[in-house]
Design a protein around this motif. Sequence first.
Motif, mmCIF file in Angstrom:
data_model
loop_
_atom_site.group_PDB
_atom_site.id
_atom_site.type_symbol
_atom_site.label_atom_id
_atom_site.label_comp_id
_atom_site.label_asym_id
_atom_site.label_seq_id
_atom_site.Cartn_x
_atom_site.Cartn_y
_atom_site.Cartn_z
ATOM 1 N N SER A 19 -76.047 -16.710 -93.882
ATOM 2 C CA SER A 19 -76.670 -16.898 -95.200
ATOM 3 C C SER A 19 -78.145 -17.266 -95.067
ATOM 4 O O SER A 19 -78.977 -16.838 -95.873
ATOM 5 N N ASN A 20 -78.498 -18.045 -94.052
ATOM 6 C CA ASN A 20 -79.916 -18.355 -93.840
ATOM 7 C C ASN A 20 -80.677 -17.137 -93.328
ATOM 8 O O ASN A 20 -81.849 -16.952 -93.652
ATOM 9 N N GLN A 22 -80.009 -14.174 -94.359
ATOM 10 C CA GLN A 22 -80.246 -13.407 -95.584
ATOM 11 C C GLN A 22 -81.452 -13.942 -96.343
ATOM 12 O O GLN A 22 -82.240 -13.158 -96.906
ATOM 13 N N ALA A 23 -81.616 -15.258 -96.356
ATOM 14 C CA ALA A 23 -82.790 -15.844 -97.015
ATOM 15 C C ALA A 23 -84.072 -15.375 -96.346
ATOM 16 O O ALA A 23 -85.082 -15.103 -97.017
ATOM 17 N N ASP A 26 -84.591 -11.662 -97.268
ATOM 18 C CA ASP A 26 -85.090 -11.572 -98.638
ATOM 19 C C ASP A 26 -86.577 -11.908 -98.702
ATOM 20 O O ASP A 26 -87.324 -11.297 -99.475
ATOM 21 N N GLN A 177 -76.743 -26.295 -99.140
ATOM 22 C CA GLN A 177 -77.038 -24.934 -98.682
ATOM 23 C C GLN A 177 -78.084 -24.248 -99.552
ATOM 24 O O GLN A 177 -78.902 -23.475 -99.053
ATOM 25 N N ARG A 178 -78.088 -24.539 -100.850
ATOM 26 C CA ARG A 178 -79.124 -23.965 -101.719
ATOM 27 C C ARG A 178 -80.514 -24.373 -101.237
ATOM 28 O O ARG A 178 -81.460 -23.586 -101.296
ATOM 29 N N GLU A 180 -81.213 -25.209 -98.091
ATOM 30 C CA GLU A 180 -81.439 -24.531 -96.804
ATOM 31 C C GLU A 180 -82.193 -23.229 -97.017
ATOM 32 O O GLU A 180 -83.137 -22.898 -96.282
ATOM 33 N N HIS A 181 -81.763 -22.490 -98.031
ATOM 34 C CA HIS A 181 -82.319 -21.154 -98.265
ATOM 35 C C HIS A 181 -83.739 -21.208 -98.826
ATOM 36 O O HIS A 181 -84.413 -20.181 -98.894
ATOM 37 N N TYR A 184 -85.912 -23.205 -95.109
ATOM 38 C CA TYR A 184 -86.003 -22.495 -93.825
ATOM 39 C C TYR A 184 -87.045 -21.373 -93.881
ATOM 40 O O TYR A 184 -87.916 -21.294 -93.005
#
Length: 222
Positions: A19-20, A22-23, A26, A177-178, A180-181, A184
């Motif tokens: 997921s990170n 993906q951030a 993006d 986690q929100r 984190e994105h 990072y």
Amino acid sequence: MSDAVKPMRVVVLISGSGSNLQALIDGVVSGDLPIEIAAVISNRPDVMGLTRASNAGIPTLVLDHKNYPTREAFDVELMQTIDAYTPGLVVLAGFMRILTPAFTEHYLGRMLNIHPSLLPKFQGLHTHQRAIEAGESHHGVSVHFVTAELDGGPVAIQARVPVLTSDDATLLAKRVQRQEHIIYPLAVKWFAEGKLKMTQGKAELDGELLAECGYQIDAPDA
């Protein structure tokens, strides 16, 4: 017209859903991140993070740690694989391996990790549950430079999240986690722009040494 600044080459190491990763992807797609993700390497086959990378057209490799007789042998192979891509930065994005001192020394000052706690609190695993059990009023996430000490390198940035009375580990993890994105990609951007450095064992931003907690923000939506 002057030539555009070449984006920094980055290799991302993963072990899971990514997921990170993906951030970061993006951020590259939006034009906000001045990097090129040169490769994504996983120590586990068939994880979602590899699919995310493939969907974005990023080269992927699997180095299954189970195929190596020792931790040192795996790290040597991983190091050679990373260096073939000549990255300016190595990003650990949910890479669930304890790295050897030789590996961390090789990338000292050019490898970042993200850890779901307000370091130095709650190094290691199960951070959300441990924060709740400890009665913490705030929890969060840290991006730090990687050193030989597990989760012990100098912190670049933290996001603080309130611990609510209604929280369990799952709910708290989602809110963390929100953040984190958000932080990072920001730390990676700072590094790629030359603003974030590791100097004499400390994190430095815009020429100023950061406190132990790094650059700290309070999550507005938590």
